[in-house]
Each structure stands twice: as C-alpha cells, then as structure tokens.
Design an enzyme around this catalytic site. Structure first.
Site, PDB file in Angstrom:
ATOM      1  CG  ASN A  11     -13.348  23.812   8.605  1.00 32.33           C
ATOM      2  OD1 ASN A  11     -14.452  23.625   8.087  1.00 32.33           O
ATOM      3  ND2 ASN A  11     -13.173  23.877   9.918  1.00 32.33           N
ATOM      4  CD1 TRP A  12     -13.596  26.456   2.372  1.00 28.05           C
ATOM      5  CD2 TRP A  12     -15.139  25.725   0.929  1.00 28.05           C
ATOM      6  NE1 TRP A  12     -13.005  26.396   1.133  1.00 28.05           N
ATOM      7  CE2 TRP A  12     -13.933  25.946   0.222  1.00 28.05           C
ATOM      8  CE3 TRP A  12     -16.253  25.254   0.221  1.00 28.05           C
ATOM      9  CZ2 TRP A  12     -13.815  25.720  -1.152  1.00 28.05           C
ATOM     10  CZ3 TRP A  12     -16.132  25.030  -1.145  1.00 28.05           C
ATOM     11  CH2 TRP A  12     -14.939  25.263  -1.821  1.00 28.05           C
ATOM     12  CE  LYS A  13     -13.780  27.436  10.788  1.00 29.14           C
ATOM     13  NZ  LYS A  13     -13.425  27.951  12.094  1.00 29.14           N
ATOM     14  CG  HIS A 101     -13.810  22.059  14.035  1.00 31.66           C
ATOM     15  ND1 HIS A 101     -14.313  23.167  14.684  1.00 31.66           N
ATOM     16  CD2 HIS A 101     -12.796  22.503  13.262  1.00 31.66           C
ATOM     17  CE1 HIS A 101     -13.631  24.233  14.296  1.00 31.66           C
ATOM     18  NE2 HIS A 101     -12.706  23.854  13.432  1.00 31.66           N
ATOM     19  CD  GLU A 173      -8.612  23.186  14.031  1.00 32.40           C
ATOM     20  OE1 GLU A 173      -8.307  23.813  13.020  1.00 32.40           O
ATOM     21  OE2 GLU A 173      -9.786  22.936  14.328  1.00 32.40           O
ATOM     22  N   GLY A 179     -10.063  31.491  14.315  1.00 32.29           N
ATOM     23  CA  GLY A 179     -10.814  32.661  13.861  1.00 32.29           C
ATOM     24  C   GLY A 179     -10.369  33.976  14.490  1.00 32.29           C
ATOM     25  CB  SER A 218      -5.285  32.588  13.292  1.00 34.92           C
ATOM     26  OG  SER A 218      -6.530  32.871  13.913  1.00 34.92           O
ATOM     27  N   GLY A 239      -9.202  27.946   7.930  1.00 34.79           N
ATOM     28  CA  GLY A 239     -10.610  28.327   7.932  1.00 34.79           C
ATOM     29  C   GLY A 239     -10.813  29.583   7.112  1.00 34.79           C
TER      30      GLY A 239
END
Ligand code: PGA
Length: 257
Positions: A11-13, A101, A173, A179, A218, A239
């Site tokens: 997930n490159w956001k 998300h 999640e 993160g 994470s 991520g």
C-alpha cells in the site's frame, strides 16, 4: 477454509510521486522476477495512488504481480466529481480494491455503510475487495476492540452474497499500529482474527471457503512470519516497508511457507 495464496499487499498510500511510482514498479517487476512468487504460493498486489494506477498497471501487467486500487466509489459513472470509478479501475487492470482503510475512513469520511456499498461495487466490477477493519487507540484502551471489529465486519458484509467465482479479503489493521514501526503482539492478532472468522461465517456459512483474513500495521522483515499462520492468517498489507524495493524484497524473501 481453502486458501491457495499468501497475499502480500503493498500500500503506497500517497507517499510517492508519479515518477517514483513508475521507478519502484519497474524495480519490483525486475527484482521479483526470480523470486518464484507463484511457485511459493504468494500473490503480490501493488496498490499505487490513483493518479499512477494506469502507468503502474502497464508495468506490472508484464509480470505475475497484480494491481490494486486504494479506494473506489460505489457508482461506475455519473456526476461524482473527484470519485474513483470501480469500472475504470478494473479497465486499467486492477484486480483488487482496498476498501475502508482507516486513513480513508478518517480523511474520506467513509462510514460503515459506504464500506458496504463499495464492497458490492467492487464485486460487481470483478475487483476482490480488501476490506480493512480495526480499532483506534482509544477504543483499544477502552477494551472495545472486539465490539468494534464485530460491528465493522457485520456492517460491511451483511446481505452480501458471493457468486461462485467471487471472494473477499478482510484485513485486520489496528489503526494505532499503522505507521508506528511497532507491530502488535501476534497472540492478540490471532485472537482478533478468530473473532473476524467467526463473525464472517456466522453471517453466512457460504463465506467459509470464499474469504481470507490478512494483517496490516508495521509489518517488516523481522515480524513477517508472526502474521502468516497456516490457513488462519494468510497475508499482510505493507505500507512504509513497501516503499523501498530492498525492504519489501526482504519481507517477501523471509516468508516461510
Ligand atoms: P504500515 O501501513 O505498514 O506503514 O504500518 C500499513 C497500512 O496502512 O496499510
């Protein structure tokens, strides 16, 4: 449950420029070519930001790597300025859609009802929904995790009927872990995963062999095997550690199957 593939979702956001997305996709396609993803039972899914979906789609199309979209709207066409058509995402090669998300629940104001509608739209457009559920830090602290998870899963999947060739992925999640660089203890994850599995099958027995549960928050090269547990927990969303080809490769390399 009869799960064939371990899902590794990048997930490159909104963390990369278009040029960086293209470069990273090319590096991933080149470097992962020799990693025998299919033989190792791994399905890798790259989810770039919407603006780069088409370009990244063309690159991964040359490989076994799949394309995912980070969000969709629940209509295919119409006067919906700023929305993402699931039909167009599919047209551009997406096979998966992240839905609900926590960052989109927060900044896009997605409600549980929006999530429900988006799951239906994904299925109608041959996109496998990756439905994210998870509690915030306050909810965790107030010991409300189970209630929140049951509520989110129930509202997401109620009345959904899967056709023979359709499936769903549910991603646990914990919002406060995303993160943070510090993943949650895997015995807590295992407990929540059991709740998700029971809630889903309680809703409709026919989900039993059509869904799989993955974890996100994470994930790194050291903890990856804590989150791949037989047929119970069958993949991860990555991520931060999917933004550099080396850290992402190490995660995939380290998966013991
Ligand atoms: P993270 O993000 O790996 O950076 O925690 C995961 C996610 O938000 O899906």
């Amino acid at each position: 449950m009869n799960h064939k593939k371990r899902l590794i979702v990048a997930n490159w956001k909104m963390k990369l420029s278009n040029r960086e997305s293209i470069n990273l996709a090319e590096e991933i396609v080149d470097r992962f070519a020799g990693m025998y993803l299919n033989e190792r039972n791994i399905e890798m899914i790259i989810c770039p930001s919407h603006i780069s979906l088409a370009e990244v789609g063309k690159i991964v199309d040359r490989s076994p790597i799949k394309l995912g979209v980070q969000n969709i709207f629940y209509h295919n066409t119409g006067s919906y300025t700023g929305q993402i058509s699931p039909a167009v995402a599919h047209e551009l090669g997406a096979e998966y859609a992240i839905i609900g998300h926590s960052e989109f629940r927060k900044y896009g104001k997605d409600t549980n009802e929006d999530v429900h509608q988006k799951i239906k739209a994904a299925l109608d457009n041959e996109l496998v929904p990756i439905v994210c559920v998870g509690e915030t830090f306050d909810e965790y602290h107030d010991k409300k995790t189970e209630v929140i998870i049951i509520d989110q899963v129930t509202k997401a999947l109620e009345d959904i009927k899967l056709k023979e060739n359709q499936r769903i992925v549910i991603a646990y999640e914990p919002v406060w872990v995303i993160g943070s660089g510090q993943a949650i203890r895997h015995n807590i994850v295992e407990y929540i995963i059991q709740i998700i599995i029971h809630t889903t099958i309680d809703l409709d027995q026919s989900f039993a062999d059509k869904f799989q549960v993955i974890y996100g928050g994470s994930v790194d090269e050291k903890n990856i095997n804590d989150f791949i547990i037989g047929n119970i927990l069958t993949g991860v969303i990555v991520g931060n550690n999917s933004l550099k080809v080396d850290s992402f490769m190490k995660i995939v390399q380290n998966i013991k199957l």
